[in-house]
Structure formats: structure tokens, C-alpha cells
Motif scaffolding. Sequence first.
Motif, PDB file in Angstrom:
ATOM      1  N   TYR A  35      50.505  76.707   9.263  1.00  0.00           N
ATOM      2  CA  TYR A  35      50.173  76.711   7.835  1.00  0.00           C
ATOM      3  C   TYR A  35      51.448  76.582   6.996  1.00  0.00           C
ATOM      4  CZ  TYR A  35      47.613  77.749   3.560  1.00  0.00           C
ATOM      5  OH  TYR A  35      47.053  77.650   2.320  1.00  0.00           O
ATOM      6  N   GLU A  36      52.483  77.302   7.392  1.00  0.00           N
ATOM      7  CA  GLU A  36      53.750  77.257   6.659  1.00  0.00           C
ATOM      8  C   GLU A  36      54.383  75.868   6.710  1.00  0.00           C
ATOM      9  OE1 GLU A  36      55.399  79.498   4.709  1.00  0.00           O
ATOM     10  OE2 GLU A  36      53.512  80.600   4.828  1.00  0.00           O
ATOM     11  N   THR A  37      54.103  75.130   7.780  1.00  0.00           N
ATOM     12  CA  THR A  37      54.692  73.791   7.926  1.00  0.00           C
ATOM     13  C   THR A  37      53.707  72.702   7.488  1.00  0.00           C
ATOM     14  OG1 THR A  37      54.028  73.842  10.278  1.00  0.00           O
ATOM     15  CG2 THR A  37      56.296  74.435   9.756  1.00  0.00           C
ATOM     16  N   ASN A  38      52.644  73.103   6.787  1.00  0.00           N
ATOM     17  CA  ASN A  38      51.669  72.167   6.204  1.00  0.00           C
ATOM     18  C   ASN A  38      50.960  71.310   7.246  1.00  0.00           C
ATOM     19  OD1 ASN A  38      52.331  73.041   3.574  1.00  0.00           O
ATOM     20  ND2 ASN A  38      54.005  71.568   3.448  1.00  0.00           N
ATOM     21  N   TYR A  61      40.992  78.560   8.282  1.00  0.00           N
ATOM     22  CA  TYR A  61      40.342  77.254   8.485  1.00  0.00           C
ATOM     23  C   TYR A  61      39.915  76.671   7.146  1.00  0.00           C
ATOM     24  CZ  TYR A  61      36.990  73.780  10.207  1.00  0.00           C
ATOM     25  OH  TYR A  61      36.314  72.616  10.455  1.00  0.00           O
ATOM     26  N   ARG A  62      39.258  77.476   6.319  1.00  0.00           N
ATOM     27  CA  ARG A  62      38.796  77.003   5.011  1.00  0.00           C
ATOM     28  C   ARG A  62      39.966  76.590   4.124  1.00  0.00           C
ATOM     29  NH1 ARG A  62      34.552  80.769   5.941  1.00  0.00           N
ATOM     30  NH2 ARG A  62      35.840  82.516   5.243  1.00  0.00           N
ATOM     31  N   LEU A  63      41.027  77.395   4.153  1.00  0.00           N
ATOM     32  CA  LEU A  63      42.205  77.044   3.352  1.00  0.00           C
ATOM     33  C   LEU A  63      42.826  75.729   3.822  1.00  0.00           C
ATOM     34  CD1 LEU A  63      43.972  80.517   2.994  1.00  0.00           C
ATOM     35  CD2 LEU A  63      43.079  79.112   1.120  1.00  0.00           C
ATOM     36  N   ALA A  64      42.928  75.571   5.144  1.00  0.00           N
ATOM     37  CA  ALA A  64      43.504  74.347   5.706  1.00  0.00           C
ATOM     38  C   ALA A  64      42.645  73.138   5.350  1.00  0.00           C
ATOM     39  CB  ALA A  64      43.644  74.472   7.220  1.00  0.00           C
ATOM     40  N   ARG A  93      45.104  66.828  -0.099  1.00  0.00           N
ATOM     41  CA  ARG A  93      46.129  65.859   0.288  1.00  0.00           C
ATOM     42  C   ARG A  93      45.534  64.461   0.419  1.00  0.00           C
ATOM     43  NH1 ARG A  93      50.602  63.585  -0.542  1.00  0.00           N
ATOM     44  NH2 ARG A  93      51.789  62.879   1.271  1.00  0.00           N
ATOM     45  N   SER A  94      44.303  64.370   0.928  1.00  0.00           N
ATOM     46  CA  SER A  94      43.661  63.058   1.054  1.00  0.00           C
ATOM     47  C   SER A  94      43.425  62.442  -0.320  1.00  0.00           C
ATOM     48  CB  SER A  94      42.349  63.168   1.829  1.00  0.00           C
ATOM     49  OG  SER A  94      41.356  63.842   1.076  1.00  0.00           O
ATOM     50  N   ASP A  95      43.016  63.256  -1.299  1.00  0.00           N
ATOM     51  CA  ASP A  95      42.823  62.751  -2.665  1.00  0.00           C
ATOM     52  C   ASP A  95      44.135  62.241  -3.252  1.00  0.00           C
ATOM     53  OD1 ASP A  95      40.145  63.422  -2.526  1.00  0.00           O
ATOM     54  OD2 ASP A  95      40.385  65.333  -3.568  1.00  0.00           O
TER      55      ASP A  95
END
Length: 324
Positions: free
Chosen positions: A98-101, A131-134, A141-143
Motif C-alpha cells: 500500500y505504501e508503494t502504491n 482491499y476496498r481502499l486499494a 488512477r484509471s480515471d
Amino acid sequence: MSNTNNIILFPTLRNELEKAERESFELIHQQDYEQALEKLKFLLTHQISTYEIHISKLICLIKLNQLTDAEQFCENLLTDYNDSHYYDYLDYYIMILYETNKFPYIIDLINAEEKRSTIPDNFRKKFRDLYRLAYQMNSARSDELIAELHGAVKEDNHHRQWYIINKWKELNIDPPEMFLNLLKEKEIHPAIKTQIIELLIDSNFKSSVMVEKFGENHSIELKKLQKVSEHPIYLNTLQQLQNLEQENPTLYIQVKELLYQFSYIQYPKFYPTSDIIDVKNALILLGNENLSLPYGEMTNKNKVHDYVDLIKLSNELYLTICLD
């Protein structure tokens, strides 16, 4: 003394290791993570391996922002599903991702864990929340990438388009409708169209798509299409060049690269099977020319030289975008 994994230690070394273990914990308490990490590495080098030492090393790596090393260390710890601390290590691993995106990795990892085994109650909610946050971060990011791609297309910036679509691959989500539209646009670089087609194949996209390349329109059934390096004609041509690998390795590397670049730019269209030998001769002729080597007589000179010109054009187009 921590677990020594049944290793026999001499008294002097045992005392030194016990001292290093005590000092490592004290140094962490003092927030001297760099020195603590050295002590912990010393212990692990001598196979002094316990849960406390593992977690201490992870804490040090995270505090020192050595997240790549922390990620790799977690991956080593997670090879044993039967480890009683498996989910503790997994918890750290997900937080590091998560920290490394690396949101797509988190989504895939948690999905895989839920299929593999029942996650303990004390971890299940936290993992679902992550999971929900990711998923939300991945969608956002896709947008952003779609908006950036619209801008790059409007500006006719091929390099930016190439970069954005490569970034899209990292999201591990289905390609948007926009990608299908780009395949039909004359202004889009042929390498980018190949990039999109292979991305659609990786996404198990089954429908037919329309592809424009070099003024020709092709209706392609993706479920029947192999990627460039897996296409039978590409593989057959490569096979025809195998003797070069022993005879002249430098020339072989050259013609192999030329073949891939030629195929990548022309894809999904390929030359007919009957022309494989002519393409082989054109590749060798051009490879020798690039290396200032002589080349003997050949049959079908006109056809071979036509392919030389086409390979040169494809090579130039490939190099303007794919290796920049």
C-alpha cells in the motif's frame, strides 16, 4: 537465546549472538534503526531466526524507507503457508504494498488468499478494508490515466500515449472503450496499436475489433489471435534463423531484433508462410549491412529487397517510440 535451528554454537559465538539480539531490541527502542538493522542482519546470517527478529527487521526496513528490501523480505517469509505467524507477515506485506502504491497487487493478493484459505477473524476485516481502499485508489488512477491519454491523443504525443498505456497495464483492470477506438484512428502510432491489441489479449477480451494500420482496415478476432512473439509465422521465421546463433551470434542477435521490430509494427498482419524464406534473407541482408559484413547471392532479389525496405521502415517506426 532465540531459536538457532539446531545449529551447534561455540560459547564465544553464542555470547556474541545473544548480545547482538539484546542490543538490536534496545537500538529499536532508541529509534536507532540503522544500527539495529546491522545487528539483525548479523543474527540472520548465523541463522538465528525467530518471529521477533523477523518483525524487528521489517520495522527497521520500513522506518529506514527501504521498502523494496522490506517487500522482498516479506516475500521470503511468506513462502511457508504453515508458519504460525504467516498472517502477521502478510499484514506487513500488504501495508508495504500500500505504501508503494501497488494497489493491483493488493487486490490480487487478497483475492488469492481468500480463495486459498480462511483468513483468521482478527485479520479478515482489516484485509477487506485495505482491499476496498486499494480498489478505490486503483479506480481513481484509471480515471487519471484515461484523462491523460485523451490529452496525449489530442496533442498527438505518441511517446506520452505509449507511457500511459504501459502504466495502464500495471492496474490489471479491463481496458476502456477508448482503447478500442484508438485502434481505428489513423493518427495513432502502429506500435501503440500493437501494444493495445496485446493488452486486450492479456485481458481475455473475446470480441472482434477493427484495426487500422498503414491505410488498411482489419477485423480481428482476438480469441484466435496470438501475441507477436507467439505467432506461428514469427516463430517459424525465427526457427529459420537458428543456424546463425552458432555461426555468427552477433548477427543472430541483430536479425532477431529486426524480426521482432518488423513483426511488432506490422502486427496483426503477417507476411504469408510462403514468404518466410524471403523475409529470412531480407533480415540477414539487412543485418549484414548494419554490421558492414558481406552477403552472398540470393534468389527472389526483388521480393527480398522489397522486404528489406519494409523492415527498415518498421525498424525506424519501432525505434521512434519503443526504445526512447
